[in-house]
Motif scaffolding. Sequence first.
Motif, PDB file in Angstrom:
ATOM      1  N   UNK A   1       0.938  -1.158  -0.118  1.00  0.00           N
ATOM      2  CA  UNK A   1      -0.098   0.055   0.016  1.00  0.00           C
ATOM      3  C   UNK A   1       0.704   1.270   0.143  1.00  0.00           C
ATOM      4  N   UNK A   2       2.181   1.352  -0.019  1.00  0.00           N
ATOM      5  CA  UNK A   2       3.116   2.415   0.187  1.00  0.00           C
ATOM      6  C   UNK A   2       3.148   2.813  -1.232  1.00  0.00           C
ATOM      7  N   UNK A   3       2.981   4.472  -1.045  1.00  0.00           N
ATOM      8  CA  UNK A   3       2.960   5.236  -2.283  1.00  0.00           C
ATOM      9  C   UNK A   3       4.577   5.648  -2.440  1.00  0.00           C
ATOM     10  N   UNK A   4       5.004   5.760  -3.920  1.00  0.00           N
ATOM     11  CA  UNK A   4       6.456   6.002  -4.022  1.00  0.00           C
ATOM     12  C   UNK A   4       6.437   7.344  -4.679  1.00  0.00           C
ATOM     13  N   UNK A   5       6.931   8.316  -3.971  1.00  0.00           N
ATOM     14  CA  UNK A   5       6.909   9.707  -4.449  1.00  0.00           C
ATOM     15  C   UNK A   5       8.131   9.966  -5.421  1.00  0.00           C
ATOM     16  N   UNK A   6       8.597   8.831  -6.012  1.00  0.00           N
ATOM     17  CA  UNK A   6       9.484   8.854  -7.312  1.00  0.00           C
ATOM     18  C   UNK A   6      10.490  10.003  -7.164  1.00  0.00           C
ATOM     19  N   UNK A   7      11.271  10.311  -5.951  1.00  0.00           N
ATOM     20  CA  UNK A   7      12.231  11.237  -5.933  1.00  0.00           C
ATOM     21  C   UNK A   7      13.597  10.679  -5.976  1.00  0.00           C
ATOM     22  N   UNK A   8      14.329  11.520  -6.517  1.00  0.00           N
ATOM     23  CA  UNK A   8      15.752  11.195  -6.779  1.00  0.00           C
ATOM     24  C   UNK A   8      16.670  11.420  -5.732  1.00  0.00           C
ATOM     25  N   UNK A   9      16.044  12.409  -4.881  1.00  0.00           N
ATOM     26  CA  UNK A   9      16.821  12.683  -3.535  1.00  0.00           C
ATOM     27  C   UNK A   9      15.550  13.321  -2.542  1.00  0.00           C
ATOM     28  N   UNK A  10      16.132  13.366  -1.209  1.00  0.00           N
ATOM     29  CA  UNK A  10      15.201  13.591  -0.372  1.00  0.00           C
ATOM     30  C   UNK A  10      14.664  15.014  -0.397  1.00  0.00           C
ATOM     31  N   UNK A  11      15.749  15.830  -1.004  1.00  0.00           N
ATOM     32  CA  UNK A  11      15.348  17.245  -1.248  1.00  0.00           C
ATOM     33  C   UNK A  11      14.041  17.789  -2.040  1.00  0.00           C
ATOM     34  N   UNK A  12      13.803  16.596  -2.906  1.00  0.00           N
ATOM     35  CA  UNK A  12      12.433  16.815  -3.635  1.00  0.00           C
ATOM     36  C   UNK A  12      11.142  16.470  -2.966  1.00  0.00           C
ATOM     37  N   UNK A  13      11.525  15.888  -1.703  1.00  0.00           N
ATOM     38  CA  UNK A  13      10.028  15.435  -0.983  1.00  0.00           C
ATOM     39  C   UNK A  13       9.186  16.522  -0.833  1.00  0.00           C
ATOM     40  N   UNK A  14       9.735  17.714  -0.156  1.00  0.00           N
ATOM     41  CA  UNK A  14       8.654  19.061  -0.185  1.00  0.00           C
ATOM     42  C   UNK A  14       7.868  19.329  -1.291  1.00  0.00           C
ATOM     43  N   UNK A  15       8.492  19.147  -2.636  1.00  0.00           N
ATOM     44  CA  UNK A  15       7.816  19.313  -3.731  1.00  0.00           C
ATOM     45  C   UNK A  15       6.616  18.051  -4.234  1.00  0.00           C
ATOM     46  N   UNK A  16       7.178  17.190  -3.771  1.00  0.00           N
ATOM     47  CA  UNK A  16       6.269  15.942  -3.913  1.00  0.00           C
ATOM     48  C   UNK A  16       4.851  16.203  -2.776  1.00  0.00           C
ATOM     49  N   UNK A  17       5.102  16.752  -1.818  1.00  0.00           N
ATOM     50  CA  UNK A  17       4.087  17.026  -0.891  1.00  0.00           C
ATOM     51  C   UNK A  17       3.026  17.960  -1.335  1.00  0.00           C
ATOM     52  N   UNK A  18       3.940  19.014  -1.946  1.00  0.00           N
ATOM     53  CA  UNK A  18       3.069  20.094  -2.325  1.00  0.00           C
ATOM     54  C   UNK A  18       2.099  19.887  -3.488  1.00  0.00           C
ATOM     55  N   UNK A  19       2.677  18.937  -4.261  1.00  0.00           N
ATOM     56  CA  UNK A  19       1.823  18.565  -5.465  1.00  0.00           C
ATOM     57  C   UNK A  19       0.908  17.280  -5.193  1.00  0.00           C
ATOM     58  N   UNK A  20       1.115  16.803  -4.179  1.00  0.00           N
ATOM     59  CA  UNK A  20       0.160  15.430  -3.997  1.00  0.00           C
ATOM     60  C   UNK A  20      -0.368  15.451  -2.698  1.00  0.00           C
ATOM     61  N   UNK A  21      -0.145  16.073  -1.984  1.00  0.00           N
ATOM     62  CA  UNK A  21      -0.992  15.925  -0.664  1.00  0.00           C
ATOM     63  C   UNK A  21      -1.656  17.279  -0.192  1.00  0.00           C
ATOM     64  N   UNK A  22      -2.652  17.161   0.548  1.00  0.00           N
ATOM     65  CA  UNK A  22      -3.368  18.094   0.987  1.00  0.00           C
ATOM     66  C   UNK A  22      -3.846  18.004   2.442  1.00  0.00           C
ATOM     67  N   UNK A  23      -3.281  18.791   3.529  1.00  0.00           N
ATOM     68  CA  UNK A  23      -3.816  18.435   4.801  1.00  0.00           C
ATOM     69  C   UNK A  23      -5.539  18.457   5.009  1.00  0.00           C
ATOM     70  N   UNK A  24      -6.334  18.932   4.377  1.00  0.00           N
ATOM     71  CA  UNK A  24      -7.602  18.925   4.410  1.00  0.00           C
ATOM     72  C   UNK A  24      -8.192  17.857   3.888  1.00  0.00           C
ATOM     73  N   UNK A  25      -7.547  17.102   2.751  1.00  0.00           N
ATOM     74  CA  UNK A  25      -8.044  15.842   2.174  1.00  0.00           C
ATOM     75  C   UNK A  25      -7.157  14.829   2.687  1.00  0.00           C
ATOM     76  N   UNK A  26      -5.888  14.527   3.062  1.00  0.00           N
ATOM     77  CA  UNK A  26      -5.208  13.430   3.656  1.00  0.00           C
ATOM     78  C   UNK A  26      -4.950  13.887   5.128  1.00  0.00           C
ATOM     79  N   UNK A  27      -5.683  13.513   5.865  1.00  0.00           N
ATOM     80  CA  UNK A  27      -5.877  13.733   7.407  1.00  0.00           C
ATOM     81  C   UNK A  27      -4.980  12.901   8.273  1.00  0.00           C
ATOM     82  N   UNK A  28      -4.522  11.553   7.568  1.00  0.00           N
ATOM     83  CA  UNK A  28      -3.679  10.799   8.336  1.00  0.00           C
ATOM     84  C   UNK A  28      -2.704  10.300   7.425  1.00  0.00           C
ATOM     85  N   UNK A  29      -1.198  10.367   7.846  1.00  0.00           N
ATOM     86  CA  UNK A  29      -0.198  10.156   6.899  1.00  0.00           C
ATOM     87  C   UNK A  29       0.748   9.304   7.686  1.00  0.00           C
TER      88      UNK A  29
END
Length: 294
Positions: free
Chosen positions: A144-172
């Motif tokens: 069930x794990x999602x793969x952010x498909x990042x090449x480095x950990x620096x890219x994780x904030x960008x993944x969050x901005x594009x794919x996660x919404x604190x109003x919609x995704x209440x449990x992470x």
Amino acid sequence: MTIVIATFYKFVSLENLAERRQSLGEFCQKHDLKGTILLATEGINGTIAGSRENIDCVLAYLRSEPNFADLEHKESYSEVFPFERLKIKIKSEIVTFGISEVAPSQKVGTYVTPQEWNTIISDTEVVVIDTRNDYEVEIGSFKRANNPQTQSFREFPEYVAKNLDPQKHQKVAMFCTGGIRCEKASSYLLSQGFQEVFHLKGGILKYLEEIPAEESLWEGECFVFDERVTVKQGLEAGSYDLCYACGHPISELDKTSPYYEPIVSCPHCYDKLTPEKKARQLEKQRQRQQSLNK
């Protein structure tokens, strides 16, 4: 002699990094340890290898300081040293994220033990995220794990901005190899307004160590950053090797590819290989072999 491999980290405010580096380096060298330790104002992150006695001495040395009195570590074992030398470095971060405002020593998500993890990630209301790099996820991950498909950990904030919404995704719920990346990521998500954020305490390695194979929701193998390359359930040695040219893990199937040439290239890097780089790789391997034969 069985070699003990100890992995540890702790987010805590540190000062006098140069002095720490020198004293810790002298102590580790005195006890014949090899591996890498990173020091930063945000804490410490290390993987070291040595005899049982010497590993215990260094861990006791670290824990003698109030900042590290509760320092936790994970262990695995090898018949040979997984590192060639000792390196202690001062860095701006102990795990590179690129956002200095993130402070795990002040605020992190909820720690989830390996024994509790299956329940968390089996909840369909929970978004499960693998915070590791893409090539690590390819080797193995949790169901069930999602793969952010990042090449480095620096890219994780960008993944969050594009794919996660604190109003919609209440449990992470998040995880990584040893716990350090998902702990920092949990601090970041909380700063972005996410309410319920969980992360696997001790990471995948602790889970593979403590959870029986018949109960495990892990699929595949886990990449580790030393010469073991990967480990399996129970932290047994995995089946992958490492491409010396690009550092990508390679499977037995990769070795059947016409693009695989030992020491020189693999299916992941053959198209980037120049005659000059090929010559450098061969020379590097020759020097490495000479060093091992001494």
